[in-house]
Design an enzyme around this catalytic site. Structure first.
Site, PDB file in Angstrom:
ATOM      1  CD  GLU A 127      -1.665  12.716   4.704  1.00 33.80           C
ATOM      2  OE1 GLU A 127      -2.817  12.047   4.456  1.00 33.80           O
ATOM      3  OE2 GLU A 127      -1.110  12.613   5.945  1.00 33.80           O
TER       4      GLU A 127
ATOM      5  CG  ASP B 236       3.064   6.379   4.837  1.00 36.09           C
ATOM      6  OD1 ASP B 236       3.201   7.709   5.434  1.00 36.09           O
ATOM      7  OD2 ASP B 236       2.199   6.173   3.935  1.00 36.09           O
TER       8      ASP B 236
ATOM      9  CG  HIS C 250      -4.313   5.531   2.211  1.00 35.92           C
ATOM     10  ND1 HIS C 250      -3.354   6.529   1.458  1.00 35.92           N
ATOM     11  CD2 HIS C 250      -4.068   6.005   3.415  1.00 35.92           C
ATOM     12  CE1 HIS C 250      -2.587   7.277   2.306  1.00 35.92           C
ATOM     13  NE2 HIS C 250      -3.158   6.961   3.689  1.00 35.92           N
ATOM     14  CG  ASP C 251      -6.538   8.789   3.858  1.00 39.36           C
ATOM     15  OD1 ASP C 251      -6.727   8.034   4.367  1.00 39.36           O
ATOM     16  OD2 ASP C 251      -5.269   9.601   4.080  1.00 39.36           O
TER      17      ASP C 251
END
Length: 538
Positions: free
Chosen positions: A266, A101, A327-328
């Site tokens: 993203e 990431d 994860h959000d």
């Protein structure tokens, strides 16, 4: 098997790991790199092709690693650089790619770059960040808002200027209009690519460039009281600016210096704007993550329309992708409900494009209840009371029914979900009819059938609770039938000649069954069927 011409990031399945929550090896209650290495055989057995790690770089952890203090080292919480090198090597031995990431939009306020930038207005790194004089009244330079609530400007009394932060004040934004910043981030990329990393998922990439005139963002006429504070304004001058594509193209050029690597972005934008991030001549990101399914209405016609719009919007040669959990956002099994989680798995793994699977979704982990005193997420702490906390989807992986679900011998950093004694890898791996085994079979099908890995998408029907589509390539044609409701459905094809057999059913009890111009679906059932090539319509 998949065709030789396709890239691994097109035919493979990506598995996202939130490192804090996957496996703790040193008994401190927090997951780490050695824990991930220990679980590589599980990932190989599951059948995924690549793992993407949320940030593991040196960080004060104000936003759990998305505030980076050193881009070229590992935070001691997760291990050290040697541990990451070992993980990269071991992943490759297990035939797994490893994606890191990358967080280029902002650093930690503890990063040496920002410490220097903040030290004086004359420091050479002052322009590495976004500094502005106060407004006439001494307040922030303009009305820009932080994603995490409040003004996006933080005042530094030492130099009497404000700095800009898209997220927390502890996450100052880099100035990507400065060529030195771009060069430094390109060097970070080369550092990791040279160590064998197979690519990057680039965080918040649509925020990289801000308006150089610092104009106020317009008011959002659709904003409702009680909504997220950030939504009071339209981020017209702080996100998705045209110049961002030049910055991404520069990153792509660096990536292309190394063979067989991938750059993923993203980007939370509507589809018509999202697809611009493939770049001119497909020289942007290899694909911008498509998050449309995370908020889609779980209804056949709505999903069919979404899929059609996405397919139509893709640039020529642009490769699609799908995400059902991350994860959000709240956990998949909680969003669609336990009865539809198998259908959701079949949709994710049979649509055209690269699927990304979020850790724990393969066993149906639910959104965990987090008590107020257990909240760790800075988003929830800054904007409390409206249910946007992300802790519930980041709880530890449920490996078995022992204390702390086999994640750690210590108390974990977030609570274990209440259902861990039933919902865990150990118990579900013993049940060939479980959701875990459905994912294994789906991933295996993608490997064995080129139509599923690379074939075209052809919508057939979306009526009521029924979603039907084909995947086909050359002489192979696969029919996917999904019942998105609890009632049985009788399916018929009066206009087509259809015959074949069931490759996989949601409940693992109809494999090999012959199908023809009509067949039945039970409630909440999906079928994947291989059609006979000599009976296909022309």
């Amino acid at each position: 098997m998949a065709g030789e011409s396709a890239n691994w990031w097109q035919t493979g399945v990506i598995y996202q790991i939130y490192p804090r929550s996957f496996q703790d090896s040193n008994h401190d209650g927090v997951g780490d790199l050695r824990g991930i290495l220990h679980r590589l055989p599980y990932l190989e057995e599951l059948g995924v092709d690549a793992i993407w790690l949320s940030p593991i770089f040196t960080s004060p952890m104000a936003d759990f690693g998305y505030d980076i203090a050193d881009y070229t080292d590992v935070d001691p919480l997760f291990g050290n650089l040697a541990d990451l090198d070992s993980l990269i090597d071991a992943a490759h031995r297990h035939q797994l790619k490893l994606i890191l990431d990358l967080v280029p939009n902002h650093t930690s306020d503890k990063h040496s770059w920002f410490v220097d930038s903040k030290s004086s207005r004359n420091n050479p790194k002052r322009d590495w960040y976004i500094w502005r004089d106060p407004a006439a009244d001494g307040g922030p330079p303009n009305n820009w808002l932080s994603e995490f609530g409040g003004s996006a400007w933080a005042f530094d009394p030492n130099t009497n200027q404000y700095y800009y932060h898209t997220f927390l004040s502890a996450q100052p934004d880099l100035n990507w209009r400065n060529p030195a910043v771009r060069d430094a981030m390109h060097d970070v990329m080369r550092f990791w690519l040279g160590r064998g990393v197979d690519g990057f998922r680039v965080d918040a990439v649509w925020y990289l460039i801000k308006d150089d005139q610092f104009r106020d963002n317009p008011l959002n006429p659709l904003f409702q009281p009680g909504g997220l504070p950030r939504d009071a304004l339209i981020p017209f001058y702080t996100a998705d600016l045209p110049e961002v594509h030049e910055a991404i193209t520069g990153m792509r050029r660096v990536l292309d210096e190394f063979p067989d690597r991938v750059l993923l972005g993203e980007i939370y934008l509507p589809i018509e704007r999202l697809v611009a991030y493939y770049g001119r001549d497909l020289k942007g990101v290899h694909f911008p993550y498509n998050f449309a399914l995370l908020t889609a209405k779980w209804e056949a016609r709505s999903l069919a329309q979404l899929i059609d719009e996405y397919e139509a919007a893709l640039p020529s040669g642009g490769w699609p992708n799908w995400v059902l959990g991350n994860h959000d956002r709240p956990r998949l099994a909680t969003r669609v409900g336990p009865n539809q989680v198998r259908v959701a798995a079949m949709l994710l793994m049979t649509l055209r494009g690269t699927p990304t699977l979020y850790y724990g979704d393969e066993i149906g982990m639910q959104q965990a209840a987090i008590l107020p005193e257990q909240v760790r997420d800075p988003f929830e702490k800054n904007v409390p009371g409206i249910g946007i906390g992300r802790d519930g989807c980041r709880t530890p992986m449920q490996w078995d029914g022992t204390k702390s679900a086999g994640f750690s011998e210590a108390d974990p950093w977030l609570p274990i979900a209440d259902d861990f004694r039933e919902v865990n890898v150990n118990s579900l791996s013993k049940d060939k009819g479980s959701l875990y085994w459905l994912y294994r079979r789906l991933i295996d099908l993608r490997r064995k059938h080129v139509a599923l890995a690379e074939g075209s998408y052809k919508p057939l029907m979306a009526s009521g609770e029924l979603l039907l589509f084909y995947r086909e390539l050359r002489k192979e044609r696969v029919l996917i039938a999904l019942n998105m409701g609890p009632e049985p459905i009788a399916v018929s094809f009066p206009e087509e000649r259809v015959s074949g057999r069931v490759l996989l059913s949601a409940f693992a009890d109809r494999e090999g069954e012959e199908v023809s111009a009509s067949f039945d679906l039970r409630g909440n059932e999906g079928l994947v069927m291989k059609l006979d090539s000599d009976r296909r319509d022309n």
